[in-house]
Design a protein around this motif. Structure first.
Motif, PDB file in Angstrom:
ATOM      1  N   HIS B 228       0.842  -1.191   0.000  1.00 54.82           N
ATOM      2  CA  HIS B 228       0.000   0.000   0.000  1.00 54.82           C
ATOM      3  C   HIS B 228       0.882   1.248   0.000  1.00 54.82           C
ATOM      4  O   HIS B 228       1.622   1.493   0.943  1.00 54.82           O
ATOM      5  N   MET B 229       0.799   2.002  -1.066  1.00 54.15           N
ATOM      6  CA  MET B 229       1.594   3.223  -1.188  1.00 54.15           C
ATOM      7  C   MET B 229       0.727   4.257  -1.869  1.00 54.15           C
ATOM      8  O   MET B 229       0.725   4.383  -3.092  1.00 54.15           O
ATOM      9  N   GLY B 230      -0.067   4.970  -1.081  1.00 54.07           N
ATOM     10  CA  GLY B 230      -0.990   5.947  -1.642  1.00 54.07           C
ATOM     11  C   GLY B 230      -0.783   7.311  -1.021  1.00 54.07           C
ATOM     12  O   GLY B 230       0.230   7.579  -0.363  1.00 54.07           O
ATOM     13  N   VAL B 231      -1.772   8.162  -1.224  1.00 49.35           N
ATOM     14  CA  VAL B 231      -1.637   9.543  -0.753  1.00 49.35           C
ATOM     15  C   VAL B 231      -1.766   9.594   0.763  1.00 49.35           C
ATOM     16  O   VAL B 231      -2.280   8.682   1.395  1.00 49.35           O
ATOM     17  N   ASN B 232      -1.301  10.731   1.295  1.00 52.52           N
ATOM     18  CA  ASN B 232      -1.411  11.048   2.716  1.00 52.52           C
ATOM     19  C   ASN B 232      -0.829   9.954   3.585  1.00 52.52           C
ATOM     20  O   ASN B 232       0.291   9.501   3.345  1.00 52.52           O
ATOM     21  N   HIS B 233      -1.567   9.483   4.567  1.00 52.80           N
ATOM     22  CA  HIS B 233      -0.950   8.622   5.573  1.00 52.80           C
ATOM     23  C   HIS B 233      -0.536   7.261   5.010  1.00 52.80           C
ATOM     24  O   HIS B 233       0.285   6.578   5.599  1.00 52.80           O
ATOM     25  N   GLY B 235       1.243   6.443   2.274  1.00 49.57           N
ATOM     26  CA  GLY B 235       2.637   6.417   1.869  1.00 49.57           C
ATOM     27  C   GLY B 235       3.525   7.269   2.755  1.00 49.57           C
ATOM     28  O   GLY B 235       4.697   7.479   2.455  1.00 49.57           O
ATOM     29  N   GLU B 236       2.978   7.716   3.846  1.00 49.45           N
ATOM     30  CA  GLU B 236       3.686   8.685   4.695  1.00 49.45           C
ATOM     31  C   GLU B 236       5.000   8.135   5.230  1.00 49.45           C
ATOM     32  O   GLU B 236       5.103   6.946   5.559  1.00 49.45           O
ATOM     33  N   LEU B 237       5.982   9.012   5.342  1.00 50.73           N
ATOM     34  CA  LEU B 237       7.254   8.653   5.943  1.00 50.73           C
ATOM     35  C   LEU B 237       7.048   8.452   7.441  1.00 50.73           C
ATOM     36  O   LEU B 237       6.501   9.300   8.122  1.00 50.73           O
ATOM     37  N   ASN B 238       7.482   7.322   7.945  1.00 53.61           N
ATOM     38  CA  ASN B 238       7.426   7.037   9.375  1.00 53.61           C
ATOM     39  C   ASN B 238       8.843   6.790   9.856  1.00 53.61           C
ATOM     40  O   ASN B 238       9.466   5.804   9.475  1.00 53.61           O
ATOM     41  N   PRO B 248       0.393   7.669  15.625  1.00 51.53           N
ATOM     42  CA  PRO B 248      -0.405   6.445  15.650  1.00 51.53           C
ATOM     43  C   PRO B 248      -0.019   5.458  14.557  1.00 51.53           C
ATOM     44  O   PRO B 248      -0.426   4.297  14.605  1.00 51.53           O
TER      45      PRO B 248
END
Lengths: 726, 275
Positions: B228-233, B235-238, B248
């Motif tokens: 899963h690599m989509g917009v916003n959270h 693909g988000e960098l963690n 979270p």
């Protein structure tokens, strides 16, 4: 009739009790502290003493043989089994087993109730979690699932060529588990809680099998019925937040609901046949079909009656049916005494006959039902696989065996970004004979996995309503970034080497060395998993000095490295994957990439020995240790707002020392004493000193990672009247 | 016949049965003869319950009975590949051993007596399996594991050592069939399905044990971001900064803080596996 039954039982049991053999053990076990890691599966999670006992008894009367075994009778892990056999006639067994799976017990929750979780009347809502007053309103709760299982098996052999057996299994799982639940209006603004979800399920399984054996032909037919029943259909919880989403969503009216796993009935039939055409040619043909049906009533779009729902559900129950078909055809030949040549064909199919509908989801019980253009379609997933294997094996002079095989597998999946995948796999194995002081085995495996055209827009079209699709520009019609290759669909090349050597320098010694390595390159993946490697090495040493002395030691090292690439971007006009729309964070900007290197290492070791100190006294000791480390190293590229930085290392340390003394007081009486010292420490950043109010938008319940030192003492008396069955 | 006489008659029958039972020999006569010298081999004799005596495998051995010092039994066994299994197969063949030929164990030269003890009790699971598959010994003690060490799960609960249609010697044809026999709640079908769940549980899980919770192969959110690599959270960098910020995505159950129905959802609003 009853008297005859009584006489039959008496005829079997009375002389058996008098003439049987076995042992009865009664004792006590004491645990010095409350734990959950030590007591995770052995039910010794509470400080205190337990009376415990076990029985092993067997007897034979003419051609009838029975045995009774029971262990951990005083604990939640108790097991009892009884088996009655008559030589070449019938075989009857009944078994009952309990097991407790214990989770972290340091958490808190403000919720009361079971399937309808409510907050206390004194609850004070807040915008974020730190605003809650949790000092008065929370209680402890245990993550605990108790499984109880009953098995009854009856087998009857009518003649050397025909046997029939029937099995009934009933399994029940009851307890509480920690589950995430969110109330939200969009993915950027969830308000979640971790709730104590009740678990109350049971599974009934009935299996009938018939085996027909002729001279060169064997037939086996099995039919299985499974019924899964979940006594909790829907779990609801009261929203604790006051976040301005409206009085219908905020505390106290706001309610969320999640569906539990649905009930289903499964029927399966399998037929297998093996035909030895000639001494050196054997055919095996097997097939199986199964059908799983579920028609649970679907919950409403939302359990929150205050929200507006203007579109009804297309179905009130899924009426779903899952059908699987398997076919195996094996041709196994031995053209020469030393050679084997085998061909295998396997067919696997999963068919989901559920219909597709557009579902007007109510977003997270937090918003009125949206327009139909935001409806999402369900995807009944299906897969079909054909696999062909050709393998050859030859026993070389000296007893070594060389084996080579080639596997070609092609799969078709619906509703996937990659519809067709193929796997080519070559395997080579060289192993020595099982005799001799030095035995070895080396296996090399090469896998090449490839897929058809990656259709990155397909999942978007499959899930999304037509109205929305037509509003989205062509180059934005994707759910996942077009450069992502999903793990199980991605192209990859894999090389695996496995080596094993066993050395038996003398009758009493054995040394085994093992090593394996696997490297995977996802050569077409620019986003997602790009590389993976795992390495393992181990040594096992054992010495046996007959009944007087035995010793063993082992060491194992495991390492796993995975690299994956991601891209951090936002939505809206920044979304295009292929167009440049500066200066906003966008899907087309490679400077927004980041990499994550996940490195995991584990070292474990054990050493032990048992010594017969005298004819009636024996001592056993063992040490086991484990040390694991996990690192997640994050690197960014040149995007200024992306900093990167490694996550804290996660470590687990376990030490366990056991000592056991057995003293045979008399021929029939043995005293045993055991001491176990257990030390376990873990520092998982996800749960380390997690306060219940630490995350602004997730009410977690709080949890401390285990840091345990436990001493367990047990004493037992074992009575073994005559006979030697231990 | 009066009631009292009936009871007396039945008691007599019971007594006769008891006496007869105590008189009848408990083992076949052949084993009794061999027992006079080979007591240690006949104790715990596994075949006794099926009325199989010593001569069924070792032959009538009359010469040995006459002069045991000079003459060996008609048939003796070693670990040699050719002879150790053939005698066993003469009885233990047919449908139970249908998939033995060509199986991984058979092609590795594993003979019957490497695992089975005709005389007395040998190793039990998992030690028996670990005697060859020692590389899996450490897996029993990993932080996240099946309760094998506690005896609640055995190797043969998942694997068929005598061969199977599956190349990993699993019962059933697919890994998913094996796992859902105990984890029956995840079989489905669900209204909204999760692709890797329907395909193969080992895409996400390591059944022999793992450092990660729930025997996962990798840790959320990174496990989830493999697919899963989509917009916003999505693909988000963690990164490490997220720990201090109590993100979270990283803390608690990570993605499952909200997406808890990760094995599938039967809820009309469950397309994102949050319901």
């Amino acid at each position: 009739m009853r008297m005859r039954l009584f006489l039959l039982l008496a005829w079997i049991l009375v002389p058996s009790l008098v003439l049987g053999e076995g042992d009865i053990t009664i004792g006590s076990v004491y645990t010095s502290d409350d734990t959950f890691r030590f007591g995770q599966y052995n039910s010794l999670y509470e400080q205190g003493a337990h009376v415990n006992g076990s029985v092993k008894w067997r007897s034979e009367v003419v051609d009838r043989h029975w045995q009774l075994e029971a262990r951990d009778l005083g604990l939640r892990n108790r097991e009892v089994s009884f088996r009655l056999q008559a030589a070449n006639s019938f075989d009857f067994s009944v078994g009952y087993s309990e097991s407790a799976a214990r989770g972290n017990d340091t958490g808190l929750t403000p919720y009361v109730g079971s399937a309808e979780l409510r907050l206390p009347l004194s609850w004070q809502p807040a915008v974020n979690v730190p605003g809650f007053d949790l000092t008065q309103a929370t209680r402890d709760f245990d993550q605990d699932i108790q499984r109880k299982q009953l098995n009854i098996v009856l087998g009857k052999r009518f003649n050397p060529g025909l046997a029939v057996s029937g099995t009934i299994e009933f399994m029940e799982r009851v307890g509480t588990r920690l589950t995430g639940a969110a109330i939200y209006t969009n993915a950027a603004n969830p308000q979640a809680v971790l709730i104590p979800e009740p678990v109350d399920q049971d599974t009934l399984r009935i299996e009938m099998e018939a085996d027909l054996d002729f001279k060169d032909l064997a037939l086996q037919a099995t039919t299985t019925l499974v019924r899964f029943s979940n006594h909790e259909d829907l779990v609801t919880w009261q929203n604790p937040y006051q976040s301005g989403l409206g009085s219908s969503v905020d505390y106290p009216a706001g309610t969320g609901g999640i569906a539990t796993e649905p009930d289903y009935d499964q029927t399966a039939l399998s037929l297998n046949a093996s035909w030895r055409l000639m001494p050196r040619i054997q055919f095996v043909l097997g097939g199986a079909v199964s059908r799983t049906e579920q028609d649970d009533d679907l919950p409403p779009y939302t359990v929150n009656p205050m929200l507006a729902v203007n579109q009804s559900r297309p179905l009130t129950s899924l009426d779903g049916r899952l059908e699987t078909r398997h076919l195996n055809l094996f041709v196994l030949t031995r053209p020469f005494r030393r050679a084997a040549l085998n061909f295998r064909y396997r067919y696997r199919a999963r068919e989901n006959t559920a219909s597709r509908f557009a579902w007007n989801a109510v977003i997270g019980d937090g918003l009125d039902q949206p327009s139909s253009r935001f409806a999402l379609f369900n995807r009944p997933l299906e897969k079909e696989t054909d696999s062909y294997t050709l393998e050859a094996s030859y026993r070389l002079p000296g007893g070594q065996r060389l084996k080579a095989s080639y596997v070609f597998e092609e799969s078709y999946r619906n509703f996937a970004a990659v519809e067709d995948t193929e796997l080519d796999s070559w395997r080579f194995t060289l192993s020595s004979a099982r005799q001799g002081p030095l035995q070895h085995r080396v296996q090399v495996r090469l896998d090449d996995h490839a897929g058809s055209t990656y259709e990155w827009s397909r999942p978007f079209f499959q899930m999304t309503a037509v109205e929305l699709v037509s509003q989205v520009p062509d180059d934005q019609r994707w759910s996942n970034h077009p450069l992502l290759r999903q793990y199980h669909l991605a192209n990859f090349e894999k090389v695996s080497i496995d080596w094993r050597t066993r050395w038996l320098p003398g009758k009493n010694w054995q040394l085994e060395l093992t090593a394996s390595s696997q490297e995977v390159e996802f050569d077409k993946s620019e986003l997602g998993l790009t590389d993976a490697a795992s390495h393992r090495a181990g040594a096992n040493l054992s010495y046996s000095g007959g009944e007087k002395y035995q010793a063993w030691a082992w060491l194992a090292w495991d390492r796993s490295d995975r690299d994956q690439t991601g891209r951090d971007f936002s939505g809206g006009i920044e979304k295009p994957a292929n167009r440049n729309v500066l200066p906003l964070p966008q899907g087309s900007d490679p400077t927004r990439d980041y990499t994550v290197g996940q490195d995991t290492a584990a070292i474990s070791a054990g050493i032990g020995m048992s010594i017969r100190l005298s004819e009636k006294l024996s001592l056993g000791t063992e040490y086991m240790g484990l040390d694991t480390s996990e690192e997640n190293n994050v690197r960014t590229f040149s995007a200024r707002d992306l900093v990167g930085g490694d996550l804290p290392a996660i470590e687990h340390r376990l030490h366990r020392v056991e000592a056991k003394l057995d003293w045979q007081v008399r021929d029939s009486l043995t005293l045993s004493a055991q001491h176990t010292w257990y030390r376990y420490k873990e520092n998982d950043y996800a749960w380390s000193n997690l306060g219940i109010g630490d995350i602004a938008k997730v009410l977690t319940g709080g949890q401390n990672p285990p840091n345990e030192v436990v001493n367990m003492f047990s004493i037992a008396v074992r009575y073994t009247p005559e006979g030697k069955w231990k | 016949m009066t009631g009292g006489r009936r009871i007396v008659t039945r008691l007599k029958r019971l007594l006769l049965l008891l006496l007869l039972s105590s008189v009848f020999p408990l083992a076949s006569s052949a084993a009794e003869v061999c027992e006079t010298c080979h007591r240690s081999q006949t104790d715990g004799f596994a075949h006794r319950s099926n009325d199989v005596g010593c001569t069924a495998c070792h032959g009538t051995s009359e010469a040995h009975l006459s002069n045991p010092v000079v003459s060996s039994p008609d048939t003796t066994f070693s670990l040699a590949e050719d002879d150790a299994g053939e005698r066993c197969v003469s009885c233990h063949e047919g449908s139970r051993m249908m998939y033995w030929q060509g199986s991984g164990h058979e092609l590795a030269g594993t003979t019957c007596n490497l695992c089975h003890r005709s005389h007395g009790e040998g190793l039990s699971e998992p030690e028996l399996c670990l005697s060859c598959h020692g590389d899996l010994r450490s897996s029993q003690h990993l932080p996240s594991r099946h309760p094998i060490a506690e005896g609640k799960v055995n190797c043969t609960d998942c694997h068929s050592p005598h061969g199977s249609a599956n190349e990993n010697l699993l019962h059933g044809d697919m890994a998913t069939d094996v796992c859902t026999r105990c984890h029956s709640d995840y079989r489905g079908p669900f209204l909204f399905e999760h692709d890797p769940v329907t395909e193969d549980c080992t895409i996400c899980h390591k059944p022999h044990g793992s450092v990660q919770p729930a025997m996962l192969d990798s840790r959320p959110p990174f496990l989830c971001q493999q697919c899963h690599m989509g917009v916003n959270h999505v693909g988000e960098l963690n990164d490490g900064g997220g720990i201090a910020a109590r993100s979270p995505n990283l803390i608690g159950k990570s993605c499952l803080n909200c997406h808890s129905r990760v094995h599938g959802s039967n809820h009309p609003s469950g397309a994102r596996l949050t319901r």
